[in-house]
Design a protein around this motif. Structure first.
Motif, short mmCIF file in Angstrom:
data_model
loop_
_atom_site.label_atom_id
_atom_site.label_comp_id
_atom_site.label_asym_id
_atom_site.label_seq_id
_atom_site.Cartn_x
_atom_site.Cartn_y
_atom_site.Cartn_z
N GLU A 139 4.57 -1.59 12.06
CA GLU A 139 4.52 -0.82 10.82
C GLU A 139 5.95 -0.58 10.33
O GLU A 139 6.80 -0.15 11.10
N ASN A 200 3.53 0.71 4.01
CA ASN A 200 2.87 1.84 3.33
C ASN A 200 3.10 1.76 1.83
O ASN A 200 4.24 1.57 1.39
N GLU A 232 -0.96 -0.31 3.83
CA GLU A 232 -1.53 0.98 4.23
C GLU A 232 -1.49 1.92 3.05
O GLU A 232 -0.47 2.05 2.38
N ASP A 262 -4.90 4.78 5.71
CA ASP A 262 -4.01 5.55 6.60
C ASP A 262 -4.46 7.01 6.64
O ASP A 262 -5.10 7.50 5.71
N LYS A 283 -7.19 3.93 9.93
CA LYS A 283 -6.19 4.43 10.88
C LYS A 283 -6.43 5.93 11.06
O LYS A 283 -6.23 6.72 10.13
MG MG Z 1 1.26 4.36 7.68
#
Ligand code: MG
Ligand code: C2E
Ligand code: MG
Length: 362
Positions: A139, A200, A232, A262, A283
């Motif tokens: 990530e 993200n 995400e 997320d 997630k």
């Molecule tokens: Mg994230």
């Protein structure tokens, strides 16, 4: 209010009330309370019922103010605080808020310079496959290398950059940097070709008309396989404007970019909505993983969340895994992937490549 008080329109939807000859703050707050209550009643606007709310900032005047504008400025600061605390309420100004407002202004100025001077860095945190125990993905997490403050957390500067319109530039830079890094490593045969990268995306990006074009351009320029990039997006923002966001998400789906919801569990999304979004993975937010241990018998909500993911044909990723017990529990629950300090903190590019070169397995 009394006939001696003054009501004025400051502009747009902002009004000022000057209360004269009051002796204590309670008189001001009770007027604010009364105003909020009167406004909360629905009224008719032609055929429609309309509801209205107000955010009120109260400032207790003093002779120390050099100019009347300063008095209004501080009332305005308090009004903004009332807004950010959830609207439809009042807030009383205190001098600490002035200091905070100045600090925020400083942060905004520094951020604008940071974009020009490219002061951002991307750190990487591994995501582990619970079936093999190996790293399958990274990530990308942005940091700001501030010239005097050192590394600044995204929790501090992402919301501000969203507010002042810098998020698009910063976020696309993170995407570019992450794609470039992974392609570079792959070319040098430092990593397996299947290693993917998660980036993200702020919800603000979804309102940019050229988002898909930009993402496509970055993917093509870096020669990255779209299934090696994952996006995400945090649950709480999806519900705010679900139609527009769903629209953009389906474009990404058409590009074969896997999508991850997320911080799942923090955004109150209803299951029917969840169904209509093209997510590939949920997630699970770290707050639920942390509470797993307090609740030995049923492990809190985590088993239910994993079941939801699986029953909807998605995979489950647990975030914030810090202990071997949590890891063992997640394996028992058939969670697919995990991420957290137990495996590794987010690392700089250099340290991440060192870690990857040891082919760790948990
Ligand atoms: Mg994230
Ligand atoms: P997130 O996407 O949910 O990222 C996970 C956060 O949890 C990261 O914080 C990570 O360092 C932290 N974390 C990882 N493992 C553990 C653990 O075991 N325990 C605990 N307590 N925390 C752990 P970080 O790096 O401070 O990022 C915070 C948030 O900032 C991210 O949350 C994400 O929402 C946002 N963010 C970071 N980079 C970007 C970016 O490039 N673009 C956008 N739009 N947002 C970003
Ligand atoms: Mg998260």
């Amino acid at each position: 209010m009394t006939p001696f008080d003054t009501l004025s329109r400051l502009g747009g939807d902002e009004f000022g009330i000057l209360l004269e000859n009051i002796t204590d703050i309670n008189s001001a707050t009770s007027i604010a309370q009364e105003l909020l209550q009167k406004l909360s009643v629905a009224f008719k606007l032609s055929r429609y019922e309309v509801f209205m709310t107000a955010s009120i900032g109260i400032n207790w005047g003093s002779i120390d103010y050099e100019k009347p504008e300063y008095l209004l400025r501080d009332a305005d600061t308090a009004m903004h605080r009332a807004k950010s605390l959830g609207k439809a309420r009042y807030h009383v100004f205190d001098p600490g808020m002035y200091k905070e407002a100045i600090q925020l202004l400083q942060l905004e100025n520094d951020l604008r310079k940071a974009v020009e001077r490219q002061e951002f860095l991307v750190y990487y945190q591994p995501i582990i496959s619970l079936s093999t125990g190996k790293i399958i993905s990274l990530e990308a997490l942005v940091r700001w290398q501030h010239p005097t403050r050192g590394l600044v957390s995204p929790i501090e500067f992402i919301p501000v950059s969203e507010e002042i319109g810098l998020i698009n530039e910063i976020n696309l830079w993170v995407l570019q940097e992450a794609c470039e890094t992974i392609t570079n490593w792959s070319h040098k045969k430092l990593v397996e070709e299947s290693l993917s990268i998660s980036v993200n995306f702020s919800a603000k990006l979804f309102y940019q008309t050229d988002l898909i074009t930009n993402v496509n351009r970055i993917i093509n320029q870096n020669n990255i396989n779209s299934c090696n990039l994952k996006i995400e997006i945090t649950e709480s923002v999806i519900m705010e404007n679900y139609r527009d966001i769903r629209n953009v998400l389906s474009h990404f789906q058409n590009l074969n970019i896997p999508l991850i919801m997320d911080d799942f569990g923090t955004g109150y999304s209803s299951l029917s909505y969840l169904h209509s979004f093209p997510f590939n993975a949920l997630k699970i937010d770290k707050s639920f993983v942390r509470r797993m241990q307090d609740n030995q018998e049923n492990m809190g909500l985590v088993p239910a969340m994993i079941s939801i993911a699986h029953s909807m044909g998605m995979t489950a990723i647990a975030e914030g895994v810090e202990t071997p017990e949590q890891l063992a529990q997640l394996r028992c629950l058939n969670c697919d992937y995990a991420q957290g300090y137990l495996f590794s903190h987010p690392l700089s590019k250099e340290l991440m490549i060192d870690l990857l070169s040891t082919s760790p397995q948990w």
